[in-house]
Write an enzyme that holds these catalytic residues in place. Structure first.
Site, PDB file in Angstrom:
ATOM      1  N   GLU A   1       0.810  -1.168   0.170  1.00 44.63           N
ATOM      2  CA  GLU A   1      -0.124   0.043  -0.052  1.00 44.63           C
ATOM      3  C   GLU A   1       0.840   1.130  -0.158  1.00 44.63           C
ATOM      4  OE1 GLU A   1      -0.531  -2.759   2.193  1.00 44.63           O
ATOM      5  OE2 GLU A   1      -2.558  -3.034   1.868  1.00 44.63           O
TER       6      GLU A   1
ATOM      7  N   PHE B   1     -11.564  -7.296  14.345  1.00 43.25           N
ATOM      8  CA  PHE B   1     -10.404  -7.889  13.294  1.00 43.25           C
ATOM      9  C   PHE B   1     -10.123  -6.717  12.266  1.00 43.25           C
ATOM     10  CE2 PHE B   1      -9.189  -9.969   9.246  1.00 43.25           C
ATOM     11  CZ  PHE B   1      -8.077 -10.461   9.753  1.00 43.25           C
ATOM     12  N   GLN B   2      -8.682  -6.567  12.295  1.00 40.42           N
ATOM     13  CA  GLN B   2      -8.181  -5.552  11.340  1.00 40.42           C
ATOM     14  C   GLN B   2      -8.816  -4.146  11.670  1.00 40.42           C
ATOM     15  OE1 GLN B   2      -8.202  -7.058   7.278  1.00 40.42           O
ATOM     16  NE2 GLN B   2      -6.122  -7.847   7.589  1.00 40.42           N
TER      17      GLN B   2
ATOM     18  N   LYS C   1     -17.502  -0.454   6.828  1.00 41.69           N
ATOM     19  CA  LYS C   1     -18.125  -1.404   5.747  1.00 41.69           C
ATOM     20  C   LYS C   1     -19.796  -1.302   5.685  1.00 41.69           C
ATOM     21  CE  LYS C   1     -17.419  -6.362   4.631  1.00 41.69           C
ATOM     22  NZ  LYS C   1     -16.525  -7.388   4.760  1.00 41.69           N
TER      23      LYS C   1
ATOM     24  N   MET D   1      24.319   8.736   1.600  1.00 43.02           N
ATOM     25  CA  MET D   1      24.213  10.206   2.214  1.00 43.02           C
ATOM     26  C   MET D   1      24.566   9.899   3.846  1.00 43.02           C
ATOM     27  SD  MET D   1      23.862  13.268   1.890  1.00 43.02           S
ATOM     28  CE  MET D   1      22.953  13.977   0.697  1.00 43.02           C
TER      29      MET D   1
HETATM   30  C1  TPP Z   1      12.372   5.603   4.851  1.00 39.55           C
HETATM   31  C2  TPP Z   1      13.528   6.362   5.275  1.00 39.55           C
HETATM   32  N1  TPP Z   1      14.563   5.722   6.260  1.00 39.55           N
HETATM   33  C3  TPP Z   1      15.770   6.177   6.404  1.00 39.55           C
HETATM   34  C4  TPP Z   1      16.178   7.598   5.873  1.00 39.55           C
HETATM   35  C5  TPP Z   1      17.442   8.180   6.138  1.00 39.55           C
HETATM   36  N2  TPP Z   1      18.227   8.324   4.987  1.00 39.55           N
HETATM   37  C6  TPP Z   1      18.310   9.313   4.177  1.00 39.55           C
HETATM   38  S1  TPP Z   1      19.558   9.249   2.888  1.00 39.55           S
HETATM   39  C7  TPP Z   1      19.835   7.567   3.419  1.00 39.55           C
HETATM   40  C8  TPP Z   1      20.626   6.789   2.736  1.00 39.55           C
HETATM   41  C9  TPP Z   1      20.206   6.563   1.248  1.00 39.55           C
HETATM   42  O1  TPP Z   1      20.960   5.607   0.388  1.00 39.55           O
HETATM   43  P1  TPP Z   1      20.580   5.153  -1.045  1.00 39.55           P
HETATM   44  O2  TPP Z   1      19.187   4.861  -1.211  1.00 39.55           O
HETATM   45  O3  TPP Z   1      21.579   4.004  -1.200  1.00 39.55           O
HETATM   46  O4  TPP Z   1      20.977   6.480  -1.846  1.00 39.55           O
HETATM   47  P2  TPP Z   1      22.510   7.411  -1.867  1.00 39.55           P
HETATM   48  O5  TPP Z   1      22.368   8.367  -0.974  1.00 39.55           O
HETATM   49  O6  TPP Z   1      23.553   6.341  -1.924  1.00 39.55           O
HETATM   50  O7  TPP Z   1      22.120   8.029  -3.195  1.00 39.55           O
HETATM   51  C10 TPP Z   1      19.135   7.226   4.399  1.00 39.55           C
HETATM   52  C11 TPP Z   1      19.190   5.792   5.035  1.00 39.55           C
HETATM   53  C12 TPP Z   1      15.420   7.964   4.954  1.00 39.55           C
HETATM   54  N3  TPP Z   1      15.407   9.282   4.505  1.00 39.55           N
HETATM   55  N4  TPP Z   1      14.136   7.508   4.655  1.00 39.55           N
END
Ligand code: TPP
Length: 568
Positions: A49, A111-112, A161, A472
């Protein structure tokens, strides 16, 4: 005419102009799914979803219409939550519909059952609980109106529902009647005059163009204002595309990963004109030292944004397109040659540090891939991104000339957004090229939608920039945690084989010479295609303003010269 609540629901949804719904069925929403078969609705069965809410979001951002997602109660509804929060933070109009247990069971841990209106109260613009069929027509019409009017945002309808099954009298409604809700349009004339006076006095003005420019469709008014007053335009991440990147007055993106000349201009400005933006912390850095010499005019539709982060001298509360339309005839022609020369001088320094000036050392840098994609698509594709380094490089190197082409999760920073948003965007514009630029981390959060893309024949091209890191986070650990890498290395699956399992053509690219060839292969192959670029693992995004630091305390991009490459 007597109809079931589910029938009334679809009658109203079709009247709102909805043609596509992204969703996933279950017990509490089954009567609505059953009735849907009798209406001209294309339902896209997602695989999770979260994918449905991001697809609805991508559809809305690309089309300017309301996107619609649907799920069952309980876990179906809670799986929508990340997408709803993402849409809320970026003011995107979506309507999410969830099934709910019969009204008489509510509160009994049926439920749910989950209290989805309670859960989403802080992350929706508004939400509704329908407990009887006679409420349906009014609720649907109000939901769509609220989602897209004023400052847009997500609206949730929780649909019991019993209310789907019961019958009620149906008469189509015209305008919804919402006595307490009047989004402002024009700003008061006296405030406009104050703004005109400040604009006339300014010697070093800068426009800060935000998502509001695109939301209100004020691109022409922005251009007229900038040209007439000769004011340079800095853009927020979500404002990119509101002003053409190649225009001499464009300063590109501001803030944490904005170019130095843009941030310098903001810090040295004597007047900031904030157009539909909200002074987010990623834009301002340290508030105490932010644009210290600048007076500030803030045009904004949401009064709660005024003085929220930054105190302004002249707030103009209203619809940006309308207010700028009122303001443009009142402002005098400006002449800021000295100021524009100064900015051009700062810009020259940036050009030397740009990746375009890097010598070719045979390595694949993620930023090079994005620059090549920009060249390859003539900057005209719809580009979606995930969150992380690749998102910032996309913002820096996919220069946008047109609006509504760059779909990214700015406020929430939601990994997993890019790929499903691209599928949603394809439903909005089947004639456009759609490229999803994603990280190897974020892609794995919603890659189950490969099945959706394949089965729908979505012409979406996926570019995975695989650096085997949560890039990042790795960069922050490198800069601010003495390179102590904690939980950022990714042992990735074979993305090409993965795509193969879904019947999706794919290529892995490991040589610079193959970068554009692969793009051509993707472009020429109908339907979804996956390209995995194996890129340098430890490239960093520059410039960077460390979180909370002064906006002009930037870590600059190093100048790379041929001689320096050997030791690089
Ligand atoms: C759902 C979620 N979990 C954690 C983060 C924290 N976060 C920000 S950037 C990042 C790394 C992203 O890695 P990747 O998708 O490999 O992209 P890159 O930075 O290597 O281009 C994380 C873990 C986030 N922004 N969103």
């Amino acid at each position: 005419m007597l109809k079931t609540g589910a029938e009334i629901f679809w009658e109203c949804v079709v009247r709102e102009g909805v043609e596509v719904v992204f969703g996933y069925p279950g017990g509490a929403i089954m009567p609505a799914y059953d009735a849907m078969l009798n209406y001209p609705i294309h339902h896209v069965l997602v695989r999770h979803e979260q994918g449905a809410s991001h697809m609805a979001d991508g559809y809305a951002r690309a089309s300017g219409k309301v996107g619609m997602a649907m799920a069952t109660s309980g876990p179906g509804a809670t799986n929508l939550v990340t997408g709803i929060a993402t849409a809320m933070m970026d003011s995107v109009p979506i309507v999410c519909v969830t099934g709910q247990v019969p009204a008489h069971l509510i509160g009994g841990d049926a439920f749910q059952e989950s209290d989805i209106t309670g859960i989403t109260l802080p992350i929706t613009k508004h939400n509704f609980l329908i407990t009887s069929a006679d409420q349906v027509a009014e609720v649907v019409s109000e939901a769509f109106y609220i989602a897209q009017s004023g400052r847009p945002g997500p609206v949730l309808i929780d649909f019991c529902k019993n209310a789907q099954v019961e019958k009620a009298e149906y008469t189509p409604l015209s305008e919804p009647h919402l006595p307490g809700y009047h989004p402002p349009r024009h700003a008061p004339a006296a405030d406009l005059q104050k703004a005109v006076d400040l604009i006339a006095e300014a010697e070093r003005p800068v426009i800060l163009a935000g998502h509001g420019v695109l939301k209100s469709g004020a691109m022409d008014e922005l251009m007229t204002f900038a040209l007439k007053t000769q004011t340079p335009v800095a853009m927020t991440l979500l404002g990119l595309g509101s002003f053409p990147a190649s225009h001499p007055l464009s300063l590109g993106m501001m803030g944490m990963h904005g170019e130095a000349y843009c941030n310098n201009a903001i810090q040295q400005a004597d007047l900031l004109l904030a157009f539909g933006m909200r002074f987010d912390d990623r834009v301002t850095g340290n508030l105490r030292t932010y644009a210290p010499r600048a007076r500030k005019i803030h045009i904004e539709i949401d009064p709660s944004e005024i003085h929220k982060n930054v105190r302004v001298d002249v707030p103009l509360v209203g619809d940006l397109k309308t207010v700028l339309g009122d303001l443009n005839p009142l402002v005098g022609p400006g002449d800021h040659e000295e100021w524009l020369d100064q900015i051009a001088e700062w810009k020259e320094d940036t050009v030397q540090r740009d990746i375009l000036a890097w010598p070719d050392d045979g390595k694949i840098y993620a930023s090079h891939v994005i620059r090549d994609l920009w060249k390859f698509t003539n900057g005209r594709a719809v580009v979606t991104t995930d969150v992380g380094q690749h998102q910032m490089w996309a913002a820096q190197y996919y220069h946008l000339e047109q609006p509504y082409r760059f779909l990214t999760s700015g406020g929430a920073g939601t990994m997993g957004f890019g790929f499903p948003a691209a599928i949603g965007a394809w439903f909005a514009h089947k004639d456009r090229e759609i490229w999803a630029i994603v990280g190897d981390g974020g892609f794995q959060m919603t890659m189950a939608e490969l099945a959706t893309a394949k089965l729908q024949g979505a012409n979406v091209k996926i570019v995975i920039l695989n650096n085997s890191y949560l890039g990042m986070v790795r960069q922050w650990q490198e800069f601010f945690f003495e390179k102590r890498y904690s939980a950022v290395y990714l042992d990735n699956p074979d993305f090409v084989k993965l795509a193969g399992a879904y019947g999706i053509p794919a290529r892995r690219i490991t040589e610079c010479s193959e970068i554009q060839d692969a793009m051509r292969f993707a472009q020429e192959t109908p339907g979804p295609v996956l390209l995995e670029y194996v890129v340098e693992m430890e490239e960093a995004v520059f410039p960077m303003v460390p979180a909370g630091a002064d906006l002009d305390a930037m870590l600059r991009r190093p100048i790379r010269r041929a001689a320096a490459v050997a030791g690089d």
